[in-house]
Design a protein around this motif. Structure first.
Motif, mmCIF file in Angstrom:
data_model
loop_
_atom_site.group_PDB
_atom_site.id
_atom_site.type_symbol
_atom_site.label_atom_id
_atom_site.label_comp_id
_atom_site.label_asym_id
_atom_site.label_seq_id
_atom_site.Cartn_x
_atom_site.Cartn_y
_atom_site.Cartn_z
ATOM 1 N N SER A 148 -16.905 35.261 71.757
ATOM 2 C CA SER A 148 -17.437 36.526 71.253
ATOM 3 C C SER A 148 -18.882 36.358 70.803
ATOM 4 C CB SER A 148 -16.567 37.033 70.102
ATOM 5 O OG SER A 148 -16.821 38.380 69.812
ATOM 6 N N TRP A 183 -6.176 38.589 63.202
ATOM 7 C CA TRP A 183 -6.746 38.854 64.530
ATOM 8 C C TRP A 183 -5.648 39.143 65.544
ATOM 9 C CZ3 TRP A 183 -5.733 35.262 68.519
ATOM 10 C CH2 TRP A 183 -6.250 35.623 69.752
ATOM 11 N N GLY A 240 -4.108 42.588 64.878
ATOM 12 C CA GLY A 240 -5.016 43.648 65.313
ATOM 13 C C GLY A 240 -5.063 43.783 66.815
ATOM 14 N N CYS A 241 -5.089 42.644 67.503
ATOM 15 C CA CYS A 241 -5.122 42.648 68.971
ATOM 16 C C CYS A 241 -3.871 43.312 69.540
ATOM 17 C CB CYS A 241 -5.257 41.212 69.475
ATOM 18 S SG CYS A 241 -5.286 41.048 71.265
ATOM 19 N N ILE A 249 -3.833 47.198 68.782
ATOM 20 C CA ILE A 249 -4.705 48.012 69.645
ATOM 21 C C ILE A 249 -4.109 48.149 71.040
ATOM 22 C CG2 ILE A 249 -6.973 48.071 70.755
ATOM 23 C CD1 ILE A 249 -8.109 46.760 68.248
ATOM 24 N N ASN A 302 -11.816 44.566 74.668
ATOM 25 C CA ASN A 302 -12.115 45.165 73.368
ATOM 26 C C ASN A 302 -11.034 44.829 72.346
ATOM 27 O OD1 ASN A 302 -13.550 46.922 71.546
ATOM 28 N ND2 ASN A 302 -11.950 48.424 71.888
ATOM 29 N N ALA A 303 -9.770 44.827 72.796
ATOM 30 C CA ALA A 303 -8.668 44.521 71.882
ATOM 31 C C ALA A 303 -8.721 43.064 71.430
ATOM 32 C CB ALA A 303 -7.333 44.816 72.559
ATOM 33 N N HIS A 333 -11.333 41.184 71.181
ATOM 34 C CA HIS A 333 -12.523 40.977 70.343
ATOM 35 C C HIS A 333 -12.759 42.181 69.434
ATOM 36 C CE1 HIS A 333 -13.846 37.399 72.709
ATOM 37 N NE2 HIS A 333 -13.179 38.015 73.664
ATOM 38 N N TRP A 334 -11.685 42.759 68.913
ATOM 39 C CA TRP A 334 -11.803 43.981 68.108
ATOM 40 C C TRP A 334 -12.628 43.776 66.839
ATOM 41 C CZ3 TRP A 334 -10.068 43.700 63.121
ATOM 42 C CH2 TRP A 334 -9.159 42.694 62.811
ATOM 43 N N TRP A 361 -17.023 47.073 71.018
ATOM 44 C CA TRP A 361 -16.713 48.498 71.097
ATOM 45 C C TRP A 361 -17.848 49.245 71.804
ATOM 46 C CZ3 TRP A 361 -12.054 50.403 69.175
ATOM 47 C CH2 TRP A 361 -11.295 49.502 68.422
ATOM 48 N N GLN A 407 -17.613 48.447 75.559
ATOM 49 C CA GLN A 407 -16.590 49.220 76.263
ATOM 50 C C GLN A 407 -17.080 50.636 76.552
ATOM 51 O OE1 GLN A 407 -13.100 50.241 74.008
ATOM 52 N NE2 GLN A 407 -11.810 50.397 75.822
#
Length: 520
Positions: free
Chosen positions: A12, A131, A134-135, A138, A241-242, A244-245, A251, A254
Protein backbone atom coordinates in the motif's frame (compact mmCIF):
# COMPACT_ATOMS: atom_id res chain seq x y z
CA UNK A 1 -2.25 -12.86 9.70
CA UNK A 2 0.12 -10.17 11.06
CA UNK A 3 2.71 -11.00 8.39
CA UNK A 4 0.07 -10.74 5.66
CA UNK A 5 -1.07 -7.38 7.04
CA UNK A 6 2.51 -6.07 7.03
CA UNK A 7 2.98 -7.27 3.45
CA UNK A 8 -0.25 -5.51 2.44
CA UNK A 9 0.85 -2.38 4.31
CA UNK A 10 4.19 -2.33 2.47
CA UNK A 11 2.50 -2.70 -0.91
CA UNK A 12 0.00 0.00 0.00
CA UNK A 13 2.88 2.36 0.82
CA UNK A 14 4.76 1.72 -2.42
CA UNK A 15 1.65 1.92 -4.61
CA UNK A 16 0.52 5.09 -2.85
CA UNK A 17 3.52 6.88 -4.30
CA UNK A 18 2.54 5.76 -7.81
CA UNK A 19 -1.13 6.66 -7.30
CA UNK A 20 -0.19 10.10 -5.99
CA UNK A 21 1.99 10.76 -9.04
CA UNK A 22 -0.79 9.66 -11.38
CA UNK A 23 -3.35 11.83 -9.60
CA UNK A 24 -1.09 14.88 -9.89
CA UNK A 25 -0.44 14.17 -13.57
CA UNK A 26 -4.08 13.37 -14.42
CA UNK A 27 -4.83 16.74 -16.16
CA UNK A 28 -1.78 16.31 -18.38
CA UNK A 29 -2.41 12.61 -19.04
CA UNK A 30 -6.08 13.17 -19.92
CA UNK A 31 -5.11 15.94 -22.33
CA UNK A 32 -2.37 14.05 -24.16
CA UNK A 33 -3.22 10.35 -23.93
CA UNK A 34 -6.22 8.19 -24.69
CA UNK A 35 -8.17 7.19 -21.59
CA UNK A 36 -7.86 3.47 -22.32
CA UNK A 37 -4.16 3.55 -21.46
CA UNK A 38 -4.75 5.16 -18.08
CA UNK A 39 -7.49 2.59 -17.54
CA UNK A 40 -4.95 -0.20 -18.10
CA UNK A 41 -2.63 1.52 -15.61
CA UNK A 42 -5.34 1.29 -12.94
CA UNK A 43 -5.93 -2.36 -13.79
CA UNK A 44 -2.24 -3.14 -13.34
CA UNK A 45 -2.09 -1.28 -10.03
CA UNK A 46 -5.22 -3.05 -8.78
CA UNK A 47 -3.66 -6.41 -9.60
CA UNK A 48 -0.51 -5.38 -7.76
CA UNK A 49 -2.54 -4.33 -4.74
CA UNK A 50 -4.29 -7.67 -4.37
CA UNK A 51 -1.10 -9.75 -4.79
CA UNK A 52 0.94 -9.28 -1.58
CA UNK A 53 4.31 -10.39 -2.95
CA UNK A 54 7.51 -8.56 -3.76
CA UNK A 55 9.85 -9.11 -6.67
CA UNK A 56 12.43 -10.49 -4.25
CA UNK A 57 9.87 -13.00 -2.98
CA UNK A 58 9.46 -14.35 -6.51
CA UNK A 59 13.21 -14.41 -7.05
CA UNK A 60 13.87 -16.24 -3.78
CA UNK A 61 11.16 -18.78 -4.59
CA UNK A 62 12.74 -19.35 -7.99
CA UNK A 63 16.19 -19.72 -6.43
CA UNK A 64 14.84 -22.27 -3.96
CA UNK A 65 13.22 -24.24 -6.77
CA UNK A 66 16.45 -24.22 -8.78
CA UNK A 67 18.44 -25.36 -5.74
CA UNK A 68 16.15 -28.34 -5.32
CA UNK A 69 16.85 -29.28 -8.95
CA UNK A 70 20.64 -29.07 -8.63
CA UNK A 71 22.58 -32.20 -7.58
CA UNK A 72 25.17 -32.13 -4.82
CA UNK A 73 28.50 -31.04 -6.28
CA UNK A 74 31.53 -33.08 -5.36
CA UNK A 75 35.19 -32.17 -5.80
CA UNK A 76 38.58 -32.10 -4.07
CA UNK A 77 39.62 -28.43 -4.27
CA UNK A 78 39.51 -25.89 -1.43
CA UNK A 79 39.15 -22.18 -2.09
CA UNK A 80 42.60 -21.48 -0.74
CA UNK A 81 41.36 -19.12 1.95
CA UNK A 82 39.62 -21.52 4.28
CA UNK A 83 36.28 -19.72 4.08
CA UNK A 84 32.87 -20.65 2.83
CA UNK A 85 32.21 -19.22 -0.62
CA UNK A 86 29.66 -16.41 -0.76
CA UNK A 87 26.70 -16.38 -3.09
CA UNK A 88 23.32 -16.16 -1.41
CA UNK A 89 19.93 -16.11 -3.14
CA UNK A 90 19.07 -12.49 -3.54
CA UNK A 91 22.54 -11.29 -2.45
CA UNK A 92 23.41 -8.01 -4.07
CA UNK A 93 19.77 -6.93 -4.20
CA UNK A 94 19.26 -3.24 -3.47
CA UNK A 95 18.37 -2.51 0.17
CA UNK A 96 15.13 -0.89 1.10
CA UNK A 97 15.54 2.85 0.52
CA UNK A 98 12.31 4.04 2.19
CA UNK A 99 11.72 2.32 5.51
CA UNK A 100 8.73 3.02 7.74
CA UNK A 101 9.56 1.94 11.27
CA UNK A 102 6.77 0.33 13.24
CA UNK A 103 6.84 1.77 16.80
CA UNK A 104 8.11 -0.62 19.44
CA UNK A 105 4.83 -0.14 21.32
CA UNK A 106 3.03 -1.85 18.44
CA UNK A 107 5.04 -5.05 18.89
CA UNK A 108 5.24 -5.09 22.69
CA UNK A 109 3.28 -8.08 24.03
CA UNK A 110 0.18 -7.35 26.11
CA UNK A 111 -0.93 -10.15 28.43
CA UNK A 112 -4.69 -10.59 28.63
CA UNK A 113 -6.40 -12.62 31.33
CA UNK A 114 -8.41 -15.54 29.95
CA UNK A 115 -10.39 -18.35 31.50
CA UNK A 116 -7.86 -21.10 30.74
CA UNK A 117 -4.70 -19.03 30.85
CA UNK A 118 -3.09 -15.79 29.77
CA UNK A 119 -3.18 -14.66 26.15
CA UNK A 120 -0.32 -12.55 24.81
CA UNK A 121 -1.17 -10.14 21.97
CA UNK A 122 0.37 -6.99 20.53
CA UNK A 123 -1.16 -3.83 19.14
CA UNK A 124 0.09 -5.01 15.76
CA UNK A 125 -1.99 -8.17 16.16
CA UNK A 126 -5.02 -6.02 16.98
CA UNK A 127 -4.38 -3.82 13.93
CA UNK A 128 -4.11 -6.91 11.72
CA UNK A 129 -7.37 -8.25 13.13
CA UNK A 130 -9.19 -4.95 12.52
CA UNK A 131 -7.78 -4.85 8.99
CA UNK A 132 -9.07 -8.36 8.26
CA UNK A 133 -12.50 -7.55 9.72
CA UNK A 134 -12.74 -4.33 7.69
CA UNK A 135 -11.67 -6.13 4.52
CA UNK A 136 -14.24 -8.90 4.95
CA UNK A 137 -16.94 -6.39 5.90
CA UNK A 138 -16.45 -4.26 2.77
CA UNK A 139 -16.40 -7.30 0.49
CA UNK A 140 -19.45 -8.72 2.27
CA UNK A 141 -21.44 -5.49 1.92
CA UNK A 142 -20.68 -5.26 -1.80
CA UNK A 143 -21.54 -8.91 -2.40
CA UNK A 144 -24.78 -8.64 -0.43
CA UNK A 145 -25.72 -5.46 -2.31
CA UNK A 146 -25.05 -7.15 -5.64
CA UNK A 147 -27.01 -10.30 -4.79
CA UNK A 148 -29.92 -8.26 -3.41
CA UNK A 149 -30.07 -5.98 -6.45
CA UNK A 150 -29.76 -8.86 -8.93
CA UNK A 151 -32.62 -10.69 -7.19
CA UNK A 152 -34.76 -7.54 -7.45
CA UNK A 153 -33.98 -7.28 -11.16
CA UNK A 154 -34.93 -10.91 -11.72
CA UNK A 155 -38.15 -10.54 -9.74
CA UNK A 156 -39.28 -7.10 -10.91
CA UNK A 157 -37.85 -7.12 -14.43
CA UNK A 158 -39.33 -8.47 -17.64
CA UNK A 159 -37.46 -10.05 -20.51
CA UNK A 160 -37.34 -7.72 -23.51
CA UNK A 161 -38.99 -9.18 -26.60
CA UNK A 162 -39.06 -6.04 -28.71
CA UNK A 163 -37.79 -7.09 -32.14
CA UNK A 164 -36.09 -3.75 -32.84
CA UNK A 165 -34.07 -3.82 -29.61
CA UNK A 166 -33.15 -7.47 -30.08
CA UNK A 167 -32.05 -6.84 -33.68
CA UNK A 168 -29.87 -3.92 -32.50
CA UNK A 169 -28.26 -6.14 -29.88
CA UNK A 170 -27.67 -8.91 -32.43
CA UNK A 171 -26.10 -6.48 -34.91
CA UNK A 172 -23.80 -5.00 -32.27
CA UNK A 173 -22.68 -8.48 -31.19
CA UNK A 174 -21.62 -9.19 -34.78
CA UNK A 175 -19.95 -5.79 -35.13
CA UNK A 176 -18.02 -6.13 -31.88
CA UNK A 177 -17.41 -9.88 -32.30
CA UNK A 178 -19.07 -10.82 -29.05
CA UNK A 179 -19.67 -14.55 -28.75
CA UNK A 180 -21.22 -14.74 -25.28
CA UNK A 181 -24.99 -14.75 -24.96
CA UNK A 182 -26.68 -11.85 -23.19
CA UNK A 183 -30.20 -11.62 -21.78
CA UNK A 184 -31.97 -8.23 -22.14
CA UNK A 185 -34.22 -7.27 -19.23
CA UNK A 186 -36.39 -4.21 -18.68
CA UNK A 187 -36.43 -3.10 -15.05
CA UNK A 188 -38.49 -0.02 -14.08
CA UNK A 189 -36.34 0.79 -11.01
CA UNK A 190 -33.02 0.79 -12.90
CA UNK A 191 -31.24 4.13 -12.61
CA UNK A 192 -29.46 3.72 -15.96
CA UNK A 193 -28.68 1.06 -18.57
CA UNK A 194 -26.14 -1.45 -17.27
CA UNK A 195 -24.49 -4.83 -17.71
CA UNK A 196 -24.48 -7.09 -14.68
CA UNK A 197 -23.75 -10.75 -14.04
CA UNK A 198 -20.43 -12.58 -14.10
CA UNK A 199 -21.35 -15.95 -15.56
CA UNK A 200 -24.64 -15.07 -17.27
CA UNK A 201 -24.47 -11.44 -18.48
CA UNK A 202 -27.69 -9.47 -18.28
CA UNK A 203 -28.37 -6.18 -20.10
CA UNK A 204 -30.67 -4.10 -17.91
CA UNK A 205 -32.62 -1.20 -19.45
CA UNK A 206 -34.89 1.24 -17.60
CA UNK A 207 -38.55 1.33 -18.63
CA UNK A 208 -38.33 4.33 -20.99
CA UNK A 209 -39.02 5.29 -24.57
CA UNK A 210 -35.79 5.73 -26.51
CA UNK A 211 -35.10 7.57 -29.72
CA UNK A 212 -33.68 5.01 -32.22
CA UNK A 213 -30.36 6.86 -32.53
CA UNK A 214 -29.98 7.27 -28.76
CA UNK A 215 -30.91 3.63 -28.25
CA UNK A 216 -28.13 2.57 -30.62
CA UNK A 217 -25.55 4.57 -28.67
CA UNK A 218 -26.79 3.24 -25.33
CA UNK A 219 -26.73 -0.36 -26.50
CA UNK A 220 -23.31 0.00 -28.10
CA UNK A 221 -21.89 1.54 -24.93
CA UNK A 222 -23.12 -1.36 -22.80
CA UNK A 223 -22.09 -4.00 -25.32
CA UNK A 224 -18.55 -2.62 -25.26
CA UNK A 225 -18.61 -3.00 -21.49
CA UNK A 226 -19.69 -6.60 -22.05
CA UNK A 227 -16.93 -7.27 -24.59
CA UNK A 228 -14.25 -5.89 -22.27
CA UNK A 229 -15.70 -7.76 -19.26
CA UNK A 230 -15.71 -4.56 -17.25
CA UNK A 231 -17.80 -6.09 -14.47
CA UNK A 232 -14.81 -8.29 -13.62
CA UNK A 233 -12.55 -5.25 -13.57
CA UNK A 234 -14.94 -3.41 -11.26
CA UNK A 235 -14.78 -6.47 -9.03
CA UNK A 236 -10.97 -6.20 -9.12
CA UNK A 237 -11.09 -2.51 -8.20
CA UNK A 238 -13.51 -3.23 -5.36
CA UNK A 239 -11.29 -6.02 -4.03
CA UNK A 240 -8.17 -3.84 -4.13
CA UNK A 241 -10.04 -1.10 -2.31
CA UNK A 242 -11.33 -3.57 0.29
CA UNK A 243 -7.85 -5.04 0.94
CA UNK A 244 -6.38 -1.52 1.33
CA UNK A 245 -9.42 0.15 2.91
CA UNK A 246 -7.22 1.86 5.51
CA UNK A 247 -5.51 3.90 2.76
CA UNK A 248 -7.57 6.92 1.56
CA UNK A 249 -5.67 6.99 -1.73
CA UNK A 250 -7.10 3.58 -2.64
CA UNK A 251 -10.63 4.98 -2.44
CA UNK A 252 -9.61 7.81 -4.76
CA UNK A 253 -7.94 5.32 -7.08
CA UNK A 254 -11.09 3.21 -7.32
CA UNK A 255 -13.17 6.28 -8.18
CA UNK A 256 -10.67 7.46 -10.80
CA UNK A 257 -10.44 3.97 -12.31
CA UNK A 258 -14.22 3.75 -12.77
CA UNK A 259 -14.25 7.21 -14.39
CA UNK A 260 -11.48 6.19 -16.80
CA UNK A 261 -13.39 3.01 -17.56
CA UNK A 262 -16.31 5.13 -18.77
CA UNK A 263 -14.06 7.56 -20.65
CA UNK A 264 -12.34 4.71 -22.49
CA UNK A 265 -15.72 3.17 -23.31
CA UNK A 266 -16.91 6.51 -24.71
CA UNK A 267 -13.78 6.66 -26.86
CA UNK A 268 -14.50 3.20 -28.23
CA UNK A 269 -18.14 4.08 -29.06
CA UNK A 270 -17.15 7.19 -31.04
CA UNK A 271 -13.95 5.79 -32.56
CA UNK A 272 -13.67 6.91 -36.19
CA UNK A 273 -16.89 8.96 -36.02
CA UNK A 274 -17.27 12.59 -37.03
CA UNK A 275 -18.20 15.54 -34.87
CA UNK A 276 -21.92 15.23 -35.63
CA UNK A 277 -22.06 11.65 -34.36
CA UNK A 278 -20.05 12.53 -31.28
CA UNK A 279 -22.39 15.43 -30.56
CA UNK A 280 -25.40 13.13 -30.90
CA UNK A 281 -23.75 10.68 -28.52
CA UNK A 282 -23.18 13.38 -25.90
CA UNK A 283 -26.83 14.36 -26.22
CA UNK A 284 -27.77 10.75 -25.51
CA UNK A 285 -25.56 10.77 -22.41
CA UNK A 286 -27.06 14.07 -21.31
CA UNK A 287 -30.61 12.73 -21.66
CA UNK A 288 -29.65 9.63 -19.70
CA UNK A 289 -27.94 11.78 -17.07
CA UNK A 290 -31.09 13.87 -16.53
CA UNK A 291 -33.17 10.75 -15.97
CA UNK A 292 -30.79 9.04 -13.52
CA UNK A 293 -32.28 9.14 -10.07
CA UNK A 294 -31.59 5.74 -8.52
CA UNK A 295 -28.34 4.02 -7.74
CA UNK A 296 -27.70 0.47 -8.89
CA UNK A 297 -24.97 -1.87 -7.66
CA UNK A 298 -21.25 -1.17 -7.75
CA UNK A 299 -20.60 -4.59 -9.34
CA UNK A 300 -22.26 -3.57 -12.61
CA UNK A 301 -21.53 -1.08 -15.38
CA UNK A 302 -24.10 1.33 -13.99
CA UNK A 303 -22.44 4.74 -13.63
CA UNK A 304 -23.41 8.07 -12.14
CA UNK A 305 -20.64 10.52 -11.46
CA UNK A 306 -22.43 13.80 -11.03
CA UNK A 307 -22.36 16.97 -13.13
CA UNK A 308 -18.59 17.52 -13.12
CA UNK A 309 -17.81 14.00 -14.26
CA UNK A 310 -20.41 14.16 -17.04
CA UNK A 311 -18.85 17.42 -18.26
CA UNK A 312 -15.49 15.67 -18.25
CA UNK A 313 -16.92 12.88 -20.38
CA UNK A 314 -18.43 15.38 -22.83
CA UNK A 315 -15.10 17.19 -23.24
CA UNK A 316 -13.24 13.91 -23.73
CA UNK A 317 -15.68 12.87 -26.48
CA UNK A 318 -15.79 16.17 -28.37
CA UNK A 319 -12.07 17.00 -28.01
CA UNK A 320 -10.69 13.49 -28.27
CA UNK A 321 -8.83 13.84 -31.57
CA UNK A 322 -5.09 13.47 -31.86
CA UNK A 323 -4.45 11.84 -28.49
CA UNK A 324 -1.32 9.75 -28.23
CA UNK A 325 -0.87 6.15 -27.28
CA UNK A 326 -0.18 5.74 -23.58
CA UNK A 327 1.88 2.56 -23.86
CA UNK A 328 4.92 4.44 -22.54
CA UNK A 329 2.93 5.65 -19.53
CA UNK A 330 1.86 2.08 -18.79
CA UNK A 331 5.43 0.79 -19.11
CA UNK A 332 6.78 3.54 -16.83
CA UNK A 333 4.10 2.79 -14.25
CA UNK A 334 4.96 -0.91 -14.26
CA UNK A 335 8.68 -0.18 -13.88
CA UNK A 336 8.12 2.41 -11.13
CA UNK A 337 5.79 0.08 -9.23
CA UNK A 338 8.31 -2.78 -9.33
CA UNK A 339 11.20 -0.52 -8.25
CA UNK A 340 9.27 1.08 -5.40
CA UNK A 341 8.03 -2.33 -4.31
CA UNK A 342 11.64 -3.36 -3.66
CA UNK A 343 12.66 -0.05 -2.09
CA UNK A 344 9.79 0.62 0.30
CA UNK A 345 9.56 -1.48 3.43
CA UNK A 346 8.60 -1.63 7.09
CA UNK A 347 10.90 -2.05 10.07
CA UNK A 348 9.92 -3.84 13.28
CA UNK A 349 12.16 -2.56 16.03
CA UNK A 350 15.69 -3.54 15.03
CA UNK A 351 14.56 -6.02 12.37
CA UNK A 352 13.02 -5.56 8.98
CA UNK A 353 9.82 -7.04 7.78
CA UNK A 354 11.68 -9.67 5.81
CA UNK A 355 13.00 -11.13 9.09
CA UNK A 356 9.45 -11.57 10.31
CA UNK A 357 7.69 -12.73 7.17
CA UNK A 358 10.61 -14.95 6.13
CA UNK A 359 10.06 -17.43 8.94
CA UNK A 360 7.87 -20.38 8.11
CA UNK A 361 6.69 -22.97 10.54
CA UNK A 362 7.19 -26.52 9.33
CA UNK A 363 4.91 -29.47 10.05
CA UNK A 364 7.37 -30.75 12.64
CA UNK A 365 7.31 -27.41 14.46
CA UNK A 366 10.67 -26.13 13.23
CA UNK A 367 10.98 -22.54 12.19
CA UNK A 368 12.67 -21.30 9.04
CA UNK A 369 14.44 -17.95 9.12
CA UNK A 370 17.00 -17.26 11.86
CA UNK A 371 19.24 -14.29 12.38
CA UNK A 372 22.45 -14.23 10.37
CA UNK A 373 25.94 -14.72 11.68
CA UNK A 374 26.87 -11.06 11.55
CA UNK A 375 28.99 -11.55 8.41
CA UNK A 376 26.41 -10.82 5.73
CA UNK A 377 24.81 -14.25 5.62
CA UNK A 378 21.23 -14.65 4.44
CA UNK A 379 18.33 -14.55 6.89
CA UNK A 380 16.30 -17.29 5.22
CA UNK A 381 18.05 -20.17 6.98
CA UNK A 382 16.52 -22.99 8.97
CA UNK A 383 16.18 -22.22 12.70
CA UNK A 384 17.12 -25.67 14.06
CA UNK A 385 14.90 -28.44 15.41
CA UNK A 386 11.23 -28.63 16.20
CA UNK A 387 11.15 -28.98 19.98
CA UNK A 388 11.56 -26.37 22.64
CA UNK A 389 14.25 -28.34 24.52
CA UNK A 390 17.85 -27.27 24.35
CA UNK A 391 20.31 -29.43 22.47
CA UNK A 392 23.16 -31.02 24.48
CA UNK A 393 25.95 -28.56 25.15
CA UNK A 394 23.70 -25.54 24.60
CA UNK A 395 22.14 -23.14 27.08
CA UNK A 396 18.85 -24.41 28.44
CA UNK A 397 15.72 -22.55 27.30
CA UNK A 398 15.14 -19.52 29.50
CA UNK A 399 18.75 -19.42 30.79
CA UNK A 400 20.77 -16.21 30.89
CA UNK A 401 22.25 -16.16 27.41
CA UNK A 402 24.81 -13.51 28.19
CA UNK A 403 26.56 -15.98 30.55
CA UNK A 404 26.13 -18.88 28.14
CA UNK A 405 27.67 -16.89 25.32
CA UNK A 406 30.95 -16.49 27.21
CA UNK A 407 31.34 -20.22 27.92
CA UNK A 408 32.78 -22.05 24.95
CA UNK A 409 31.16 -25.52 24.64
CA UNK A 410 33.62 -28.40 24.82
CA UNK A 411 31.32 -31.43 24.72
CA UNK A 412 27.95 -32.34 23.33
CA UNK A 413 26.06 -30.98 20.36
CA UNK A 414 25.89 -27.40 19.13
CA UNK A 415 24.49 -25.67 16.06
CA UNK A 416 26.38 -23.16 13.96
CA UNK A 417 27.57 -21.88 10.60
CA UNK A 418 31.05 -22.65 9.26
CA UNK A 419 32.91 -19.46 8.39
CA UNK A 420 36.19 -21.29 7.79
CA UNK A 421 37.45 -24.84 7.18
CA UNK A 422 40.84 -26.28 6.18
CA UNK A 423 40.58 -29.95 7.20
CA UNK A 424 42.51 -29.51 10.45
CA UNK A 425 40.28 -26.90 12.10
CA UNK A 426 36.92 -25.26 11.58
CA UNK A 427 35.73 -21.77 12.50
CA UNK A 428 32.22 -22.07 13.95
CA UNK A 429 29.75 -19.21 14.20
CA UNK A 430 27.84 -20.53 17.23
CA UNK A 431 24.05 -20.17 17.36
CA UNK A 432 22.13 -20.05 20.68
CA UNK A 433 18.54 -20.75 21.65
CA UNK A 434 16.41 -17.72 22.53
CA UNK A 435 13.11 -18.18 24.32
CA UNK A 436 10.33 -15.78 25.41
CA UNK A 437 11.52 -13.81 28.40
CA UNK A 438 15.23 -14.03 27.61
CA UNK A 439 17.24 -10.92 26.73
CA UNK A 440 17.78 -12.16 23.17
CA UNK A 441 14.05 -12.47 22.45
CA UNK A 442 12.56 -9.90 20.06
CA UNK A 443 8.87 -9.07 19.63
CA UNK A 444 8.88 -10.11 15.97
CA UNK A 445 9.94 -13.68 16.79
CA UNK A 446 7.34 -16.43 16.59
CA UNK A 447 6.18 -16.83 20.18
CA UNK A 448 4.02 -19.83 19.31
CA UNK A 449 7.14 -21.77 18.29
CA UNK A 450 8.61 -21.14 21.74
CA UNK A 451 12.18 -20.55 20.57
CA UNK A 452 14.40 -18.82 18.03
CA UNK A 453 17.98 -19.60 17.02
CA UNK A 454 20.11 -16.45 17.26
CA UNK A 455 23.76 -15.58 16.84
CA UNK A 456 25.86 -16.02 20.01
CA UNK A 457 27.77 -13.04 21.34
CA UNK A 458 31.51 -12.86 20.94
CA UNK A 459 33.96 -14.00 18.29
CA UNK A 460 33.59 -17.13 16.20
CA UNK A 461 35.09 -20.25 17.81
CA UNK A 462 37.96 -22.18 16.23
CA UNK A 463 37.78 -25.91 16.99
CA UNK A 464 40.39 -28.54 16.03
CA UNK A 465 39.00 -31.42 14.01
CA UNK A 466 39.40 -34.96 15.29
CA UNK A 467 41.20 -37.40 13.02
CA UNK A 468 38.16 -39.65 12.83
CA UNK A 469 35.68 -36.82 12.22
CA UNK A 470 32.75 -37.69 9.93
CA UNK A 471 31.09 -35.35 7.44
CA UNK A 472 27.43 -35.74 6.42
CA UNK A 473 25.49 -33.64 3.92
CA UNK A 474 22.00 -33.87 2.46
CA UNK A 475 21.57 -34.37 -1.27
CA UNK A 476 19.85 -31.23 -2.64
CA UNK A 477 19.71 -30.12 1.03
CA UNK A 478 16.89 -32.59 1.73
CA UNK A 479 17.75 -36.29 1.61
CA UNK A 480 19.29 -38.82 1.43
CA UNK A 481 22.32 -38.39 3.66
CA UNK A 482 25.68 -38.49 1.90
CA UNK A 483 28.97 -39.23 3.66
CA UNK A 484 31.91 -37.15 2.34
CA UNK A 485 35.67 -37.27 2.74
CA UNK A 486 37.40 -34.19 4.23
CA UNK A 487 38.51 -33.13 0.73
CA UNK A 488 35.01 -33.57 -0.70
CA UNK A 489 33.53 -31.68 2.24
CA UNK A 490 35.95 -28.76 1.71
CA UNK A 491 34.95 -28.63 -1.95
CA UNK A 492 31.28 -28.84 -0.97
CA UNK A 493 31.68 -25.77 1.26
CA UNK A 494 33.33 -23.70 -1.46
CA UNK A 495 30.58 -24.49 -3.97
CA UNK A 496 27.59 -23.84 -1.71
CA UNK A 497 25.30 -21.02 -2.89
CA UNK A 498 24.04 -20.16 0.61
CA UNK A 499 25.14 -20.78 4.22
CA UNK A 500 23.95 -24.00 5.85
CA UNK A 501 23.24 -24.58 9.52
CA UNK A 502 25.41 -27.46 10.76
CA UNK A 503 24.97 -29.85 13.69
CA UNK A 504 28.41 -30.18 15.28
CA UNK A 505 29.32 -32.95 17.77
CA UNK A 506 32.07 -32.03 20.25
CA UNK A 507 34.25 -34.23 22.41
CA UNK A 508 36.87 -32.70 24.71
CA UNK A 509 37.01 -29.56 22.59
CA UNK A 510 37.43 -31.39 19.26
CA UNK A 511 34.90 -31.79 16.47
CA UNK A 512 33.84 -35.44 16.09
CA UNK A 513 31.19 -34.98 13.39
CA UNK A 514 29.66 -32.30 11.19
CA UNK A 515 26.16 -32.93 9.81
CA UNK A 516 24.02 -30.71 7.61
CA UNK A 517 20.82 -29.59 9.33
CA UNK A 518 17.65 -30.45 7.41
CA UNK A 519 16.47 -27.59 5.22
CA UNK A 520 12.84 -27.80 3.97
Amino acid sequence: MTNVFLAVFEISLSCSLVVTALMLLTPLLNKRYAARWKYWVWIFLALRLVIPFHGMDVRNALDTWLQRKEPVSEGILDNGAGHVADGLPGEGAPPRGIVVEIPAEMTAPIVLQAGKGDISVTLLDVAAFLWAVGCLLIIGVHCFSYLHYSSQVMKGGTIIRDSYILSQISGLKRELRIKSAVCAVEYPQAGSPMIMGFFTPVLVLPNRQYDPEKLHFILKHEMIHLKRRDVYKKLLFMTANAVHWFNPLMWLMQREAVIDMELSCDERVTQGEGYAVKKAYTESLFASFQEQCRKGTSLSTSFYGGTQIMKKRFRNILQGRGKKSGAAVLACTVALTVVLGNLVGCSLGSGTMEETSGRQENPDGSVEGAEGNGQGESDDLLSSTGSGAAAPGMAAPGADLSDAATEIPQNGQIYGYLSGFDGDAAIVDWQIWATPGSQYWKPEYDEDAGFEVVDAEGEDITYPISGDCTYSVLENHHDPVLELTPQEFASYLTEMEFPVLWVIELEEGQIKSISEQYRP
